[in-house]
Design a protein around this motif. Structure first.
Motif, PDB file in Angstrom:
ATOM      1  N   ALA A   7      27.546  20.794  62.963  1.00 44.24           N
ATOM      2  CA  ALA A   7      26.415  20.060  63.540  1.00 44.24           C
ATOM      3  C   ALA A   7      25.737  20.879  64.624  1.00 44.24           C
ATOM      4  O   ALA A   7      24.502  20.862  64.757  1.00 44.24           O
ATOM      5  N   ARG A   8      26.532  21.595  65.394  1.00 39.87           N
ATOM      6  CA  ARG A   8      25.933  22.464  66.414  1.00 39.87           C
ATOM      7  C   ARG A   8      25.104  23.582  65.772  1.00 39.87           C
ATOM      8  O   ARG A   8      24.017  23.932  66.246  1.00 39.87           O
ATOM      9  N   ASP A  16      23.626  23.460  62.854  1.00 39.00           N
ATOM     10  CA  ASP A  16      22.404  22.867  62.310  1.00 39.00           C
ATOM     11  C   ASP A  16      21.382  22.624  63.400  1.00 39.00           C
ATOM     12  O   ASP A  16      20.162  22.787  63.170  1.00 39.00           O
ATOM     13  N   LEU A  17      21.861  22.232  64.596  1.00 35.15           N
ATOM     14  CA  LEU A  17      20.927  21.999  65.697  1.00 35.15           C
ATOM     15  C   LEU A  17      20.259  23.315  66.119  1.00 35.15           C
ATOM     16  O   LEU A  17      19.031  23.360  66.336  1.00 35.15           O
ATOM     17  N   ASN A  18      21.035  24.372  66.225  1.00 37.40           N
ATOM     18  CA  ASN A  18      20.455  25.671  66.602  1.00 37.40           C
ATOM     19  C   ASN A  18      19.441  26.125  65.555  1.00 37.40           C
ATOM     20  O   ASN A  18      18.364  26.656  65.892  1.00 37.40           O
ATOM     21  N   ILE A  25      16.298  24.181  65.996  1.00 36.75           N
ATOM     22  CA  ILE A  25      15.536  24.603  67.178  1.00 36.75           C
ATOM     23  C   ILE A  25      14.753  25.879  66.879  1.00 36.75           C
ATOM     24  O   ILE A  25      13.573  26.024  67.266  1.00 36.75           O
ATOM     25  N   VAL A  75      14.774  18.642  64.710  1.00 35.86           N
ATOM     26  CA  VAL A  75      15.596  18.914  65.902  1.00 35.86           C
ATOM     27  C   VAL A  75      16.216  17.613  66.419  1.00 35.86           C
ATOM     28  O   VAL A  75      17.404  17.562  66.768  1.00 35.86           O
ATOM     29  N   GLU A  76      15.401  16.552  66.475  1.00 36.28           N
ATOM     30  CA  GLU A  76      15.930  15.260  66.950  1.00 36.28           C
ATOM     31  C   GLU A  76      17.028  14.755  66.026  1.00 36.28           C
ATOM     32  O   GLU A  76      18.067  14.256  66.486  1.00 36.28           O
ATOM     33  N   SER A 100      18.974  16.569  64.172  1.00 33.94           N
ATOM     34  CA  SER A 100      20.145  17.423  64.359  1.00 33.94           C
ATOM     35  C   SER A 100      20.902  17.049  65.627  1.00 33.94           C
ATOM     36  O   SER A 100      22.147  17.101  65.666  1.00 33.94           O
ATOM     37  N   ARG A 101      20.157  16.686  66.667  1.00 36.80           N
ATOM     38  CA  ARG A 101      20.824  16.250  67.902  1.00 36.80           C
ATOM     39  C   ARG A 101      21.626  14.959  67.661  1.00 36.80           C
ATOM     40  O   ARG A 101      22.746  14.802  68.162  1.00 36.80           O
ATOM     41  N   SER A 154      22.899  14.011  64.794  1.00 35.94           N
ATOM     42  CA  SER A 154      24.067  14.387  63.991  1.00 35.94           C
ATOM     43  C   SER A 154      25.152  15.007  64.878  1.00 35.94           C
ATOM     44  O   SER A 154      26.353  14.778  64.667  1.00 35.94           O
ATOM     45  N   LEU A 155      24.723  15.812  65.857  1.00 36.52           N
ATOM     46  CA  LEU A 155      25.686  16.409  66.782  1.00 36.52           C
ATOM     47  C   LEU A 155      26.382  15.331  67.613  1.00 36.52           C
ATOM     48  O   LEU A 155      27.608  15.378  67.815  1.00 36.52           O
TER      49      LEU A 155
END
Length: 421
Positions: free
Chosen positions: A101-102, A104-106, A109, A150-151, A153-154, A156-157
């Motif tokens: 998840a981290r 995917d967030l990167n 971004i 991005v939202e 992914s956040r 999901s994190l």
């Protein structure tokens, strides 16, 4: 001549002996009055019921994530505080999901930054009229999509972090563990319903009883009513509680309607355990150290058959005497007597007596010189066996409660058609 006299004497002796024997047999078969005198004691009007003991708060502790139980830190009967670690699930898969998840967030971004760069470049070219507006709008849509990614992914994190945290099962309240339903190495699945791992009671020093009270008695149950109860584990010991709630939702089982009554009970010694069956007694009314008479005496009624068995003369005046005695005590005698009493101030005395001596009026039969005499009395609280005597009798009065039959034929002759007033 002397010979005949001898025979006559012998015959007379035989006749006398037969008469004596017959009289003796009759006396042995003669019925007797069953009697009792007023006694001092306690009288309690009660309602009985059965119920089950439970803690005030019973919390089922489950898990929101699936996995294998890696470690159990608490067991049965352990005292826990809120936030204490109870068990831990295997976190390898959950930790991997968190790292993914981290990543995917990167990635999201970076995609957002790239879309933002493209959009800003096209806006500058549009200002110089070097690109069509269509390309700028498409770039803006790509940027908005990237921002939304991005939202997501956040979120999901956050979900992955929460799942990892949920792998550590903690106590939601202060209390005592009363049940543990998992073992180390066991796999739990939380796909549909959250499985129960532990059951925690908040406080076993105070317990609640859920008792089912029949619809015929529920009208007598009030809040704060005292309750005595026992449990099978301590049959000779009495515990005490009070009515805390009468629930309005009825239960219908086999056409029997009952209502749940919640009883608060202290448990300082810890003898009362969750799930115990209780035999509860609701104290509706109680009188201690009062003069009381047996309920059987108020239910006895005369009949011609019984009177004749005792060799007593029967007439309708016997029934009239009973009715008049009750009317006199209730202050509702015939109009002529009432008018006479009113002229003498008797009616005022009757009204005052009725106001100072509450209770129902009953009729009993007092044995005086072997003859039953009707007597009206005022009674109060009843427990089914005895009833409180408010007025109308002395302590040495002998009350008739029934008849003791020594001959089955007499019992058959004296039992039918008991007269009522």
């Amino acid at each position: 001549m002397k010979k005949y006299i001898k025979y006559i004497v012998i015959l007379l002796v035989i006749v006398v002996a037969i008469i004596i024997i017959n009289n003796y047999r009759k006396s042995k078969k003669a019925p007797e009055w069953r009697t009792m005198t007023p006694t001092m004691g306690s009288v309690r009007e009660v309602v009985t019921s059965t119920g089950a003991l439970n803690p005030y708060i019973l919390v089922n502790v489950g898990t929101e994530v699936s996995g294998k139980i890696e470690k159990i830190y608490k067991d049965y009967n352990d005292t826990v505080k809120r936030g204490d670690l109870l068990a831990k699930l295997d976190t390898e898969i959950l930790a991997t999901a968190l790292e993914a998840a981290r990543g995917d967030l990167n990635k999201a971004i970076i995609a957002q930054q790239e879309a933002e760069l493209d959009y800003n470049l096209l806006v500058e070219l549009l200002d110089q009229e070097m690109t069509p507006e269509y390309d700028v709008n498409k770039a803006r849509f790509r940027l908005e999509t990237a921002i939304q990614n991005v939202e997501n992914s956040r979120l999901s994190l956050q979900r992955a972090e929460k799942n990892l945290a949920n792998a550590h099962i903690t106590s939601p309240i202060d209390g005592v563990i009363v049940s543990r339903d998992v073992d180390e190495g066991q796999t739990v699945a939380a796909s549909l319903n959250s499985p129960t791992l532990f059951i925690i009671a908040n406080n076993l020093d105070k317990m609640q009883i859920t008792a089912g009270v029949d619809e015929a008695d529920i009208g007598k149950i009030k809040l704060d009513l005292p309750v005595e109860f026992s449990v099978d584990a301590y049959p000779s010991e009495r515990f005490f509680g009070t009515v805390q709630q009468v629930r309005l939702n009825p239960r219908n089982e086999s056409n029997v309607v009952t209502y749940d009554v919640i009883i608060d009970a202290n448990n300082p010694d810890g003898k009362l355990l969750p799930g115990m069956t209780t035999n509860a007694t609701f104290i509706i009314n109680a009188k201690e150290n009062v003069l009381r008479v047996p309920e059987a005496a108020t239910r006895f009624r005369p009949s011609k058959e019984v009177w004749e068995l005792f060799g007593l003369e029967w007439n309708d005046d016997i029934l009239a005497a009973g009715r008049n005695a009750m009317r006199e005590l209730m202050g509702t005698s015939n109009p002529q007597t009432s008018a006479a009493n009113a002229d003498k101030g008797g009616k005022m005395q009757q009204d005052r007596r009725a106001n100072t001596n509450p209770g129902r009026v009953a009729l009993v039969w007092v044995l005086r010189d072997g003859v039953p005499t009707a007597k009206a009395i005022r009674v109060g609280v009843s427990d089914g066996a005895f009833v409180e005597l408010v007025e109308g009798l002395e302590e040495d009065d002998v009350l008739i409660t029934g008849v003791i039959y020594k001959d089955p034929k007499q019992a058959a002759a004296g039992s039918p058609n008991m007269r009522m007033f």
